[in-house]
Write an enzyme that holds these catalytic residues in place. Structure first.
Site, PDB file in Angstrom:
ATOM      1  N   ASP A  11      17.163 128.206  58.382  1.00 41.97           N
ATOM      2  CA  ASP A  11      17.603 127.649  57.108  1.00 41.97           C
ATOM      3  C   ASP A  11      19.120 127.774  56.929  1.00 41.97           C
ATOM      4  OD1 ASP A  11      17.040 126.707  54.288  1.00 41.97           O
ATOM      5  OD2 ASP A  11      17.919 128.673  53.840  1.00 41.97           O
TER       6      ASP A  11
ATOM      7  N   GLU B 180      19.149 124.062  60.435  1.00 46.73           N
ATOM      8  CA  GLU B 180      19.455 123.203  59.288  1.00 46.73           C
ATOM      9  C   GLU B 180      20.904 123.460  58.923  1.00 46.73           C
ATOM     10  OE1 GLU B 180      18.983 122.443  54.562  1.00 46.73           O
ATOM     11  OE2 GLU B 180      18.649 124.412  55.443  1.00 46.73           O
TER      12      GLU B 180
END
Length: 614
Positions: free
Chosen positions: A263, A300
């Site tokens: 993330d 990401e």
């Protein structure tokens, strides 16, 4: 590369449990076993601030906490299970006890990933891993080859997206805990599907976050949206890095996860000579060799920086792939007309053609939204290094009302958007429910227990929406009703149009898998162009014959377009038209074969897929 140190509670059958915790500033550390009569066991100090001891009476199921300086009693930072939530005792867990049946599973190549992102709590009525298992045959039938789970690390309460996790090693108790996740992974592998797990190494949530009591896990050298950054390069950072390296390896080794989605890596701040992400990839490579299978790291990032995925010899970190926000933003802005917030500057015909061949729109160009030159060139990066989508948890859930594209565009345009994602040369990702046009929103929800924190979350959400022209009142994140409204209905079993849409997605996925040119996508062997006025994208895949010619009419009017007869002179057969009534379309007047025809009429908001006929 650093030497790794085991942490947490390691159970050895017939021996007991070795407890290890990092607490460099403590003068005394004990482990408290919550038995019929509590027992305190002193830990011995070792190098670099680690403390350790063997407890013979600690077996799987034993609850325990650490006591720091005879004062603070806390759960284990590396707890494998928090059966009673984030504030209560940890539980000893035996990772060797699960009866795996996937010993022959070697995963699938990244190039074959067709990803389905889901949130365990809202994907099924049960809101558990078991609920997901029950629906795996439906995902298999759709053509999905990999499911991606939003974070499952223990968070406060039972309702959360997962990004407020505070025990990175512990699997959420309300989802089914460690045993439940292993059952899900095992079931996925039985179905021939890989599992991607979303992990958060850029911050921890606020409630139940006791890491500061143990040591300098955070640093004020950098600012993040969540406060102090995780300490990856300041004093005492080696054990912090070890904490997260060991976490990643645990998911691969002990849970048989195939890939990790990292993330928001742009919020991982590290000025070390060897960046945390590069060293993480090196440790993962070591595990690859040891286990005899490949484990995948997908980043990401909103930096458009190919350094993440470039090999080390080209100055990169060597990760396998990264998410591509530019693709989403172009498609979304073009089909909705939205130009607020981060959609500023997106949505032109030129950009849509460019993302199909260059992945990034901003690859060294000036960004009006960011007010600076932004991004890097992808010329040396293959298409399978980029994950693309038209919807995901962020882009839907961070809208004030959580609207999916189902609420924003027409039924016919939903099919066009599906084609743009699935027929692109990149790795396609679907967000749960999009394949049948789920009508329930996906909202932001939490279940904190601290009143001040709850109010801070409410205020933060309101401020986040200030740059968008959205009307209405933001739903209360703390309300259970907000959570319930976000649960999937799976209504394609009773809704005819939704069933047509799902079947359309299924056919697109089948074409991607079976067509030679689509199954081996190469962005260097894709031709894409689009006229700003006509609003028709020509997308031609010519990596392998027979070539595939895809036409996307993104306008609300029928269009007569000329086929590219200069470079592609063969006859074409019609593989699929989204306007066909079998997909719930309005109908079309296309012949099955286009014998030397140079023009074709496309219905409004439609896709036409042709295949070369020699």
């Amino acid at each position: 590369m650093s030497i790794l140190r085991e942490i947490g509670a390691k159970y050895n059958p017939g021996v007991g449990t070795v407890f290890t915790v990092w607490a460099p500033n403590a003068e005394d550390v004990k482990v408290k076993l919550h038995l019929s009569k509590d027992k305190l066991i002193p830990l011995q100090r070792e190098a670099f601030g680690y403390w350790t001891a063997l407890a013979e009476e600690a077996v799987p199921g034993t609850r325990y906490t650490f006591v720091l300086d005879n004062d603070k009693e806390r759960p284990d930072p590396a707890s494998l299970y928090q059966p009673d939530g984030v504030h209560k005792a940890s539980e000893v867990t035996d990772h060797t006890a699960f009866a795996w049946t996937d010993t022959k599973w070697k995963s699938i190549p990244l190039q074959q990933y067709i990803i389905y992102e889901l949130h365990v709590g809202t994907f099924s009525e049960e809101g558990t891993f078991e609920g997901v298992i029950e629906k795996l045959p439906q995902l298999k039938n759709l053509g999905i080859t990999a499911i991606e789970l939003m974070p499952v690390a223990q968070f406060p309460g039972s309702r959360n997206w997962g990004y407020d996790g505070v025990y990175p090693y512990a699997v959420q108790n309300s989802y089914g805990g460690p045993e439940g996740l292993k059952k899900l992974v095992n079931a996925c592998h039985t179905q021939g599907m890989a599992v991607v797990l979303d992990v958060v190494y850029n911050h921890l949530g606020p409630e139940g976050n006791y890491l500061r009591d143990f040591g300098p896990y955070f640093t004020n050298k950098y600012n993040t949206p969540w406060g102090e950054a995780i300490n990856y390069d300041d004093a005492y950072s080696d054990p912090v890095r070890n904490f997260f390296f060991q976490n990643a390896l645990m998911w691969f080794r002990d849970y048989h996860i195939d890939a990790l989605r990292l993330d928001a890596v742009h919020a991982i701040f590290d000025n070390s000579a060897r960046h945390f992400l590069q060293e993480l990839q090196e440790h993962v490579h070591e595990l690859d060799e040891k286990e005899g299978r490949q484990f995948i790291l997908i980043a990401e990032s909103d930096l458009n920086d190919v350094r993440l995925i470039n090999p080390v010899e080209r100055g990169g970190y060597g990760l396998a792939a990264q998410w591509n926000d530019d693709f989403h933003h172009v498609v979304h802005a073009m089909v909705t007309g939205e130009q607020d917030g981060y959609y500023v500057g997106f949505g032109t015909a030129e950009q849509l053609a460019k993302v199909m061949t260059h992945a990034f729109v901003y690859d060294g160009l000036y960004s009006e939204h960011r007010k600076r030159t932004f991004g890097s060139s992808t010329v040396h990066n293959p298409a399978h290094q980029f994950v693309v989508c038209s919807q995901n948890h962020d882009q839907v859930g961070n809208r004030m009302l959580g609207e999916r594209l189902t609420q924003l565009v027409s039924y016919e345009m939903l099919k066009v958007v599906a084609g743009l994602v699935i027929l692109s040369p990149y790795l396609p990702m679907l967000f749960m429910g999009e394949e049948y046009g789920e009508e329930n929103p996906f909202l932001y929800f939490v279940s904190h227990s601290d009143k001040d924190l709850i109010e801070a979350v409410r205020k933060g959400r309101r401020e986040e929406f200030s740059s968008f022209a959205w009307q209405g009142e933001a739903p209360d994140p703390q309300s259970e009703d907000t959570f319930k409204k976000s649960r999937l209905q799976h209504s394609y079993t009773s809704g005819k149009r939704q069933l047509h849409l799902r079947e359309f997605y299924k056919r697109l996925i089948l074409l991607r898998k079976s067509s030679p040119a689509l199954s081996t996508p190469d962005k260097n062997k894709v031709q894409a162009y689009m006229d700003e006025h006509e609003k028709v994208l020509h997308l031609i895949h010519f990596s392998k014959p027979p070539y595939t010619y895809c036409l996307f009419n993104i306008s609300t009017a029928p269009k007569k377009v000329k086929l590219n007869q200069e470079n592609f002179k063969g006859n074409w057969i019609v593989l699929l038209s989204s306007a066909d009534p079998m997909w719930g379309g309005p109908g079309h007047e296309l012949p099955q074969e286009l014998q030397g025809q140079s023009e074709v009429t496309l219905p409004a908001e439609s896709i036409l897929i042709l295949q070369e006929q020699k």
